[in-house]
Scaffold this motif. Sequence first.
Motif, PDB file in Angstrom:
ATOM      1  N   THR A  49      11.848   6.972   3.228  1.00 40.36           N
ATOM      2  CA  THR A  49      12.189   5.977   2.220  1.00 40.36           C
ATOM      3  C   THR A  49      11.379   4.708   2.464  1.00 40.36           C
ATOM      4  O   THR A  49      10.856   4.502   3.567  1.00 40.36           O
ATOM      5  N   PRO A  50      11.276   3.832   1.483  1.00 38.47           N
ATOM      6  CA  PRO A  50      10.558   2.574   1.697  1.00 38.47           C
ATOM      7  C   PRO A  50      11.112   1.769   2.878  1.00 38.47           C
ATOM      8  O   PRO A  50      10.347   1.169   3.621  1.00 38.47           O
ATOM      9  N   SER A  51      12.419   1.792   3.087  1.00 34.83           N
ATOM     10  CA  SER A  51      12.969   1.020   4.209  1.00 34.83           C
ATOM     11  C   SER A  51      12.565   1.642   5.544  1.00 34.83           C
ATOM     12  O   SER A  51      12.304   0.928   6.510  1.00 34.83           O
ATOM     13  N   ASN A  52      12.472   2.961   5.628  1.00 33.46           N
ATOM     14  CA  ASN A  52      11.989   3.594   6.855  1.00 33.46           C
ATOM     15  C   ASN A  52      10.528   3.241   7.104  1.00 33.46           C
ATOM     16  O   ASN A  52      10.122   3.009   8.236  1.00 33.46           O
ATOM     17  N   MET A  53       9.722   3.225   6.046  1.00 36.29           N
ATOM     18  CA  MET A  53       8.319   2.885   6.208  1.00 36.29           C
ATOM     19  C   MET A  53       8.175   1.433   6.643  1.00 36.29           C
ATOM     20  O   MET A  53       7.313   1.122   7.459  1.00 36.29           O
ATOM     21  N   ALA A  54       9.021   0.557   6.142  1.00 36.97           N
ATOM     22  CA  ALA A  54       8.972  -0.848   6.570  1.00 36.97           C
ATOM     23  C   ALA A  54       9.255  -0.947   8.067  1.00 36.97           C
ATOM     24  O   ALA A  54       8.620  -1.736   8.774  1.00 36.97           O
ATOM     25  N   GLY A  55      10.175  -0.146   8.569  1.00 37.80           N
ATOM     26  CA  GLY A  55      10.470  -0.139  10.004  1.00 37.80           C
ATOM     27  C   GLY A  55       9.274   0.321  10.823  1.00 37.80           C
ATOM     28  O   GLY A  55       8.988  -0.251  11.892  1.00 37.80           O
ATOM     29  N   ILE A  56       8.579   1.317  10.342  1.00 43.50           N
ATOM     30  CA  ILE A  56       7.371   1.793  11.032  1.00 43.50           C
ATOM     31  C   ILE A  56       6.317   0.688  11.041  1.00 43.50           C
ATOM     32  O   ILE A  56       5.674   0.426  12.064  1.00 43.50           O
ATOM     33  N   ILE A  57       6.152   0.025   9.920  1.00 41.22           N
ATOM     34  CA  ILE A  57       5.159  -1.049   9.818  1.00 41.22           C
ATOM     35  C   ILE A  57       5.547  -2.207  10.734  1.00 41.22           C
ATOM     36  O   ILE A  57       4.708  -2.764  11.450  1.00 41.22           O
ATOM     37  N   ASP A  58       6.834  -2.575  10.739  1.00 46.16           N
ATOM     38  CA  ASP A  58       7.285  -3.656  11.623  1.00 46.16           C
ATOM     39  C   ASP A  58       7.003  -3.328  13.081  1.00 46.16           C
ATOM     40  O   ASP A  58       6.542  -4.178  13.842  1.00 46.16           O
ATOM     41  N   VAL A  98      -0.310   3.715  11.563  1.00 43.63           N
ATOM     42  CA  VAL A  98       0.280   3.466  10.243  1.00 43.63           C
ATOM     43  C   VAL A  98      -0.384   4.366   9.200  1.00 43.63           C
ATOM     44  O   VAL A  98       0.284   4.913   8.323  1.00 43.63           O
ATOM     45  N   TYR A  99      -1.685   4.557   9.327  1.00 41.38           N
ATOM     46  CA  TYR A  99      -2.385   5.418   8.379  1.00 41.38           C
ATOM     47  C   TYR A  99      -1.920   6.868   8.509  1.00 41.38           C
ATOM     48  O   TYR A  99      -1.750   7.564   7.505  1.00 41.38           O
ATOM     49  N   ALA A 100      -1.708   7.310   9.732  1.00 38.76           N
ATOM     50  CA  ALA A 100      -1.181   8.661   9.941  1.00 38.76           C
ATOM     51  C   ALA A 100       0.177   8.808   9.256  1.00 38.76           C
ATOM     52  O   ALA A 100       0.469   9.842   8.652  1.00 38.76           O
ATOM     53  N   ALA A 101       0.998   7.762   9.327  1.00 37.54           N
ATOM     54  CA  ALA A 101       2.292   7.800   8.632  1.00 37.54           C
ATOM     55  C   ALA A 101       2.085   7.865   7.118  1.00 37.54           C
ATOM     56  O   ALA A 101       2.793   8.595   6.418  1.00 37.54           O
ATOM     57  N   LEU A 102       1.100   7.139   6.619  1.00 39.90           N
ATOM     58  CA  LEU A 102       0.800   7.157   5.183  1.00 39.90           C
ATOM     59  C   LEU A 102       0.359   8.556   4.739  1.00 39.90           C
ATOM     60  O   LEU A 102       0.856   9.084   3.742  1.00 39.90           O
ATOM     61  N   ILE A 103      -0.551   9.164   5.485  1.00 39.27           N
ATOM     62  CA  ILE A 103      -1.008  10.518   5.154  1.00 39.27           C
ATOM     63  C   ILE A 103       0.156  11.498   5.261  1.00 39.27           C
ATOM     64  O   ILE A 103       0.330  12.372   4.402  1.00 39.27           O
ATOM     65  N   GLY A 104       0.961  11.339   6.294  1.00 36.40           N
ATOM     66  CA  GLY A 104       2.136  12.202   6.440  1.00 36.40           C
ATOM     67  C   GLY A 104       3.080  12.054   5.260  1.00 36.40           C
ATOM     68  O   GLY A 104       3.635  13.036   4.765  1.00 36.40           O
ATOM     69  N   LEU A 138       0.832  -1.197   0.000  1.00 34.65           N
ATOM     70  CA  LEU A 138       0.000   0.000   0.000  1.00 34.65           C
ATOM     71  C   LEU A 138       0.873   1.255   0.000  1.00 34.65           C
ATOM     72  O   LEU A 138       0.653   2.177  -0.777  1.00 34.65           O
ATOM     73  N   PHE A 139       1.903   1.264   0.848  1.00 35.46           N
ATOM     74  CA  PHE A 139       2.814   2.413   0.892  1.00 35.46           C
ATOM     75  C   PHE A 139       3.548   2.577  -0.438  1.00 35.46           C
ATOM     76  O   PHE A 139       3.727   3.698  -0.912  1.00 35.46           O
ATOM     77  N   GLU A 140       3.954   1.481  -1.036  1.00 33.37           N
ATOM     78  CA  GLU A 140       4.648   1.559  -2.325  1.00 33.37           C
ATOM     79  C   GLU A 140       3.732   2.128  -3.404  1.00 33.37           C
ATOM     80  O   GLU A 140       4.169   2.913  -4.249  1.00 33.37           O
ATOM     81  N   GLU A 141       2.456   1.737  -3.377  1.00 32.30           N
ATOM     82  CA  GLU A 141       1.496   2.282  -4.338  1.00 32.30           C
ATOM     83  C   GLU A 141       1.344   3.787  -4.152  1.00 32.30           C
ATOM     84  O   GLU A 141       1.274   4.539  -5.117  1.00 32.30           O
ATOM     85  N   VAL A 142       1.295   4.231  -2.889  1.00 33.26           N
ATOM     86  CA  VAL A 142       1.206   5.664  -2.618  1.00 33.26           C
ATOM     87  C   VAL A 142       2.430   6.371  -3.172  1.00 33.26           C
ATOM     88  O   VAL A 142       2.320   7.429  -3.801  1.00 33.26           O
ATOM     89  N   GLN A 143       3.612   5.788  -2.974  1.00 29.77           N
ATOM     90  CA  GLN A 143       4.836   6.414  -3.487  1.00 29.77           C
ATOM     91  C   GLN A 143       4.827   6.485  -5.012  1.00 29.77           C
ATOM     92  O   GLN A 143       5.261   7.482  -5.590  1.00 29.77           O
ATOM     93  N   LYS A 144       4.317   5.453  -5.676  1.00 25.78           N
ATOM     94  CA  LYS A 144       4.221   5.480  -7.136  1.00 25.78           C
ATOM     95  C   LYS A 144       3.307   6.621  -7.583  1.00 25.78           C
ATOM     96  O   LYS A 144       3.598   7.326  -8.540  1.00 25.78           O
TER      97      LYS A 144
END
Length: 186
Positions: free
Chosen positions: A170-179, A153-159, A88-94
């Motif tokens: 970056t995607p790796s930072n977002m993965a850390g938040i998700i983990d 997680v959604y707040a991070a996505l909106i942010g 989902l985060f990757e789709e937002v980044q695209k």
Amino acid sequence: MAPKHSLTPDDWIKTAFRLLADAGPRAIRVDLMCKALGVTKGSFYWHFDDLAALKAAMIERWRQAAARDLIASATQTELAPRDLIIGLFEEVQKRQAKGGALAETALRQWAGADPAVLKLVREADNERLAFLTTQMRAAGLTGGEARSRAAFVYAALIGMEQLAGEPALTPSNMAGIIDAALTPGV
């Protein structure tokens, strides 16, 4: 500039989103769209009854892309909850790379002044939150914890959408938040 005969409702919606992103909701005006497209007002009214109809089409287009299409794209394959959320985060980044974040940011600002837009933005937010909550539950979180972690997680996505292009997200930072969000007791 598109020739008059080839304009579609989609051309008008895209132009309106460009104006919204560039100058805010007050720029969604028939005369400004006509100028941008190089056509007369008659062309606009051939496709839409009025400006309210165009705005409704814009909002529905955004809701479809921001929630339904985004979730469908992220869930095209059978993946673990963590990977679905990352998808989902990757789709937002695209979409950000294609200018989608600017339109979303502008649409959220528009929602602050228009109750009808706010209602649809909240409905899209609820669809996204429901998806994230489902993934949190599938990962083993329960009840209120699943919902609150999904909200985080959604707040991070909106942010991330609001800070389009921010190098710290970056995607790796977002993965850390998700983990972290998926880890019980953290």
